[in-house]
Design a protein around this motif. Structure first.
Motif, PDB file in Angstrom:
ATOM      1  N   ALA A   8      23.030 -45.611 -11.510  1.00  0.00           N
ATOM      2  CA  ALA A   8      22.278 -46.768 -11.029  1.00  0.00           C
ATOM      3  C   ALA A   8      21.077 -47.042 -11.917  1.00  0.00           C
ATOM      4  N   ALA A   9      20.429 -45.984 -12.363  1.00  0.00           N
ATOM      5  CA  ALA A   9      19.288 -46.166 -13.264  1.00  0.00           C
ATOM      6  C   ALA A   9      19.738 -46.794 -14.570  1.00  0.00           C
ATOM      7  N   PHE A  10      20.875 -46.346 -15.115  1.00  0.00           N
ATOM      8  CA  PHE A  10      21.406 -46.962 -16.325  1.00  0.00           C
ATOM      9  C   PHE A  10      21.756 -48.416 -16.074  1.00  0.00           C
ATOM     10  N   ALA A  11      22.363 -48.682 -14.935  1.00  0.00           N
ATOM     11  CA  ALA A  11      22.789 -50.052 -14.648  1.00  0.00           C
ATOM     12  C   ALA A  11      21.618 -50.995 -14.587  1.00  0.00           C
ATOM     13  N   GLY A  66      25.211 -48.309  -1.687  1.00  0.00           N
ATOM     14  CA  GLY A  66      23.814 -48.572  -1.984  1.00  0.00           C
ATOM     15  C   GLY A  66      23.469 -50.022  -1.718  1.00  0.00           C
ATOM     16  N   THR A  67      22.249 -50.375  -2.062  1.00  0.00           N
ATOM     17  CA  THR A  67      21.797 -51.750  -1.902  1.00  0.00           C
ATOM     18  C   THR A  67      21.128 -52.214  -3.186  1.00  0.00           C
ATOM     19  N   ILE A  75      15.940 -56.579 -11.233  1.00  0.00           N
ATOM     20  CA  ILE A  75      16.971 -56.152 -10.286  1.00  0.00           C
ATOM     21  C   ILE A  75      16.613 -54.746  -9.841  1.00  0.00           C
ATOM     22  N   CYS A  76      16.570 -54.556  -8.515  1.00  0.00           N
ATOM     23  CA  CYS A  76      16.216 -53.253  -7.942  1.00  0.00           C
ATOM     24  C   CYS A  76      17.406 -52.712  -7.161  1.00  0.00           C
ATOM     25  N   THR A  77      17.704 -51.423  -7.323  1.00  0.00           N
ATOM     26  CA  THR A  77      18.805 -50.786  -6.611  1.00  0.00           C
ATOM     27  C   THR A  77      18.336 -49.521  -5.905  1.00  0.00           C
ATOM     28  N   PRO A  83      15.075 -42.932  -4.254  1.00  0.00           N
ATOM     29  CA  PRO A  83      14.124 -44.040  -4.210  1.00  0.00           C
ATOM     30  C   PRO A  83      14.643 -45.245  -4.996  1.00  0.00           C
ATOM     31  N   GLU A  84      14.122 -46.404  -4.665  1.00  0.00           N
ATOM     32  CA  GLU A  84      14.507 -47.627  -5.346  1.00  0.00           C
ATOM     33  C   GLU A  84      14.151 -47.554  -6.830  1.00  0.00           C
ATOM     34  N   ASN A  85      15.019 -48.132  -7.649  1.00  0.00           N
ATOM     35  CA  ASN A  85      14.828 -48.163  -9.095  1.00  0.00           C
ATOM     36  C   ASN A  85      14.942 -49.617  -9.541  1.00  0.00           C
TER      37      ASN A  85
END
Length: 119
Positions: A8-11, A66-67, A75-77, A83-85
């Motif tokens: 998710a962090a990479f995305a 996830g959201t 863009i936050c995931t 925690p949100e990234n």
């Protein structure tokens, strides 16, 4: 779970490098999949079924929910309990056919956006 968080962090980091063409920088993701290929060849996929949910398929095939949300031109995931990234500001909205490379300390990660659910 650690791989999902990393994915998710990479995305979200991907889109910071994508190079604000549209008012909603996340519009091109809805209904589509981002495929990430790590420096070790591991493939992670993130499907954006709607404007708030993501499904992450790790390299081992397991899935996690996830959201995501758009905040101005970022863009936050959030995946699982992590925690949100959020991305850095995005200058060009990702869309089907977009691709690129994220250069990182641990090697390059290639990303592409594909139409529909790709897993």
């Amino acid at each position: 779970m650690k791989k999902f968080v990393l994915a998710a962090a990479f995305a979200v980091s991907t889109f910071a490098l994508a190079g604000v063409a549209s008012a909603n920088v996340g519009a091109g993701l809805v209904g589509n999949t981002v495929t990430l290929t790590g420096p070790d060849g591991a493939v992670t996929k993130i499907y954006y079924p709607d404007a708030t949910s993501i499904v992450v398929q790790g390299a081992d095939g397991t899935e996690s929910q996830g959201t995501w949300r758009v905040s101005d031109n970022t863009i936050c995931t959030t995946v699982g309990e992590q925690p949100e990234n959020c991305t850095a500001p995005i200058e060009e909205a990702p869309a089907v056919g977009s691709s690129g490379v994220i250069e990182g300390e641990q090697g390059n990660v290639e990303w592409t956006v594909s139409e529909g659910k790709a897993f």
